[in-house]
Design an enzyme around this catalytic site. Structure first.
Site, PDB file in Angstrom:
ATOM      1  CG  HIS A   1      -1.838   1.149   1.434  1.00 30.67           C
ATOM      2  ND1 HIS A   1      -2.867   1.224   0.303  1.00 30.67           N
ATOM      3  CD2 HIS A   1      -2.119   2.188   2.283  1.00 30.67           C
ATOM      4  CE1 HIS A   1      -3.489   2.331   0.806  1.00 30.67           C
ATOM      5  NE2 HIS A   1      -2.982   2.725   1.982  1.00 30.67           N
TER       6      HIS A   1
ATOM      7  N   GLY B   1       2.684   5.178   4.076  1.00 33.63           N
ATOM      8  CA  GLY B   1       2.194   5.751   5.229  1.00 33.63           C
ATOM      9  C   GLY B   1       0.774   5.421   5.351  1.00 33.63           C
TER      10      GLY B   1
ATOM     11  CB  SER C   1      -5.247   5.153   4.199  1.00 33.98           C
ATOM     12  OG  SER C   1      -6.422   5.173   5.299  1.00 33.98           O
TER      13      SER C   1
ATOM     14  CB  VAL D   1      -0.396  10.032   6.028  1.00 33.55           C
ATOM     15  CG1 VAL D   1       0.359   9.473   5.121  1.00 33.55           C
ATOM     16  CG2 VAL D   1       0.646  10.984   7.086  1.00 33.55           C
ATOM     17  N   GLY D   2      -1.725  11.630   3.322  1.00 35.92           N
ATOM     18  CA  GLY D   2      -1.192  12.549   2.260  1.00 35.92           C
ATOM     19  C   GLY D   2      -0.450  12.032   1.148  1.00 35.92           C
ATOM     20  CE  LYS D   3      -0.513   5.912   1.319  1.00 38.34           C
ATOM     21  NZ  LYS D   3      -1.246   6.200   2.392  1.00 38.34           N
ATOM     22  CB  SER D   4      -3.006  10.222  -3.404  1.00 36.99           C
ATOM     23  OG  SER D   4      -3.130   8.942  -3.208  1.00 36.99           O
TER      24      SER D   4
ATOM     25  CG  ASP E   1      -4.383   3.729  -2.745  1.00 31.48           C
ATOM     26  OD1 ASP E   1      -3.867   4.567  -2.028  1.00 31.48           O
ATOM     27  OD2 ASP E   1      -5.524   3.647  -2.730  1.00 31.48           O
TER      28      ASP E   1
ATOM     29  CD  GLU F   1      -9.838   7.925  -3.176  1.00 34.92           C
ATOM     30  OE1 GLU F   1      -9.147   7.107  -2.627  1.00 34.92           O
ATOM     31  OE2 GLU F   1     -10.281   8.679  -2.368  1.00 34.92           O
TER      32      GLU F   1
ATOM     33  NE  ARG G   1      16.464  18.318  14.207  1.00 37.06           N
ATOM     34  CZ  ARG G   1      16.168  18.921  15.330  1.00 37.06           C
ATOM     35  NH1 ARG G   1      15.208  18.673  16.159  1.00 37.06           N
ATOM     36  NH2 ARG G   1      16.359  20.173  15.219  1.00 37.06           N
TER      37      ARG G   1
END
Lengths: 88, 323
Positions: free
Chosen positions: B145, B160, B162, B164-167, B184, B209, B250
């Site tokens: 995924h 990540g 669903s 979280v802003g991958k697309s 996806d 999507e 960091r």
């Protein structure tokens, strides 16, 4: 983890609209929810994932949920399959 | 994996140097036979009557030599070895160079329900191609995924939870001129030992999507330059909601990796928070990965410089103290 076998009962299979219904339902639960077909597992909270299954009429699928509300999640999704995604 | 049948072999969508140019010339009902192993066999010995260690479960390849022998058998009206040949559960026979099998052979195959295929390629060319093709098909694979994009030539798999802003991140990367491989659902195969190749599922590939927009077609919206069919996975970027109690890297001196199908891939954990421009961070990560491939490690080189500077400073201090 809770598992349940479901079978697709609407003629058209899982196309975009049923997929969206499932995702909407799945997102109401906190648990991680998956579908399994022929050993391939996809996320039930992803429309594209569900469509990729290529689930046609009479295909058996496994619904799997893991998390605090797993039981309710599996039941709710199985019910959606029973109701043929409000189609037919 | 689903059973891989002879019919699936015929239906593969192969291009250019992978094309097998196969067609079925006889024994159609046998197309449901399963191909179990990604290997081939030249049945010369078996045809001459020697059946010890006959690798019957492989695809049998008939070239000019085998066919000449079949003709000889037909002239001499010898059918027994052929009858024995078809008693085995052979997945299929392939005739190369568009050779037509003899009448006897065809009839026996038809009766045994064994599919006969034909290709216009030479035996050696067909052999190299089919081994490559079957190697890919039988390679270990996995559905993941996430979103696979090519950024500055590096295959970046964004994973990540669903939502979280991958697309959305991928969409901005595409907008900035990078390429989408799969959204996806990414199908990953391990080929030639340790190379991970990712691609999208057939129907939904190059569609995305986006919440609020629905399903969009990237090829039509951004052009054919914005997509790729498959790409090696060279970097994994895991996005997660910023967790204030968690320590994020960091310095980046140590390399972290993620295992996919037993292969270690460099990976980064990137926290998402409003105001952080994730696409630009991913672009930078991809460029940094290229530098590393060229042997330059930014974080390590930076630290080397700091150490060198500290050394000279302390030498200077001791010198000044003495004088």
């Amino acid at each position: 983890m809770v598992e349940k076998e479901v079978v697709i009962k609407n003629r058209a299979g899982i196309h975009a609209r049923p997929a969206a219904l499932i995702v909407k339902m799945a997102n109401d639960f906190k648990s991680s929810i998956y579908f399994e077909k022929d050993g391939e597992r996809v996320n039930a909270k992803s429309i594209m994932g569900i469509i990729t299954l290529g689930a046609t009429y009479k295909t058996p699928l496994k619904v799997i949920a893991e998390g605090e509300d797993e039981k309710e999640a599996v039941e709710a999704i199985a019910d959606l399959f029973e109701r043929k995604f409000e189609e037919d | 994996m689903d059973k891989f049948r002879v019919l699936d072999l015929l239906q593969l969508d192969l291009k250019e140097n992978d094309a097998l140019n196969l067609k079925c010339i006889s024994g159609r009902p046998g197309l449901i036979r399963e191909i179990r192993i990604p290997e081939i066999n030249r049945p010369g010995l078996a045809l001459s009557g020697f059946y010890e260690n006959f690798a019957y479960n492989r695809i049998q390849i008939f070239g000019r030599g085998e066919n000449a022998y079949l003709k000889k058998l037909e002239r001499e009206k010898k059918k027994d070895t052929l009858e024995k040949f078809f008693k085995y559960d052979i997945p299929c026979c392939v005739f190369t160079r568009s050779i037509d099998p003899t009448e006897d052979f065809r009839n026996l195959a038809e009766r045994a329900g064994c599919p006969l295929l034909q290709t216009d390629l030479s035996s050696s060319e067909f052999t190299t191609r089919i081994i490559r093709v079957l190697g890919d098909i039988f390679a270990p694979k996995k559905l993941l995924h996430g979103v696979l994009v090519e950024v500055f030539g590096i295959g970046v798999l964004i994973t990540g939870e669903s939502g979280v802003g991958k697309s959305e991140t991928a969409l901005e990367l595409i907008e900035r001129g990078h390429r989408l491989v799969a959204d996806d659902v990414v199908e990953i195969r391990r080929v030639s030992g340790n190379i991970l190749i990712g691609k999208g599922a057939k129907v939904v590939s190059h569609h995305m999507e986006i919440r609020g927009l629905g399903i969009i077609n990237i090829t039509h919206l951004f052009g054919v330059g914005a997509i790729r069919d498959k790409k090696q996975v060279q970097l994994v970027v895991h996005l997660e909601e910023w967790d204030a109690s968690k320590e994020y890297d960091r310095i980046g001196e140590e390399e972290t990796t993620t295992g996919i199908l037993g292969v270690r891939v460099p990976s980064l954990l990137i926290p998402v928070r409003p105001g952080r421009n994730i696409p630009i961070i991913i672009e930078t990560a991809a460029m940094n990965e290229r530098l590393k491939k060229m042997g330059y490690y930014s974080a390590k080189e930076f630290n080397k410089n700091v150490m060198r500077w500290l050394e000279t400073e302390s030498a200077r201090a001791t010198f000044l103290e003495k004088s």
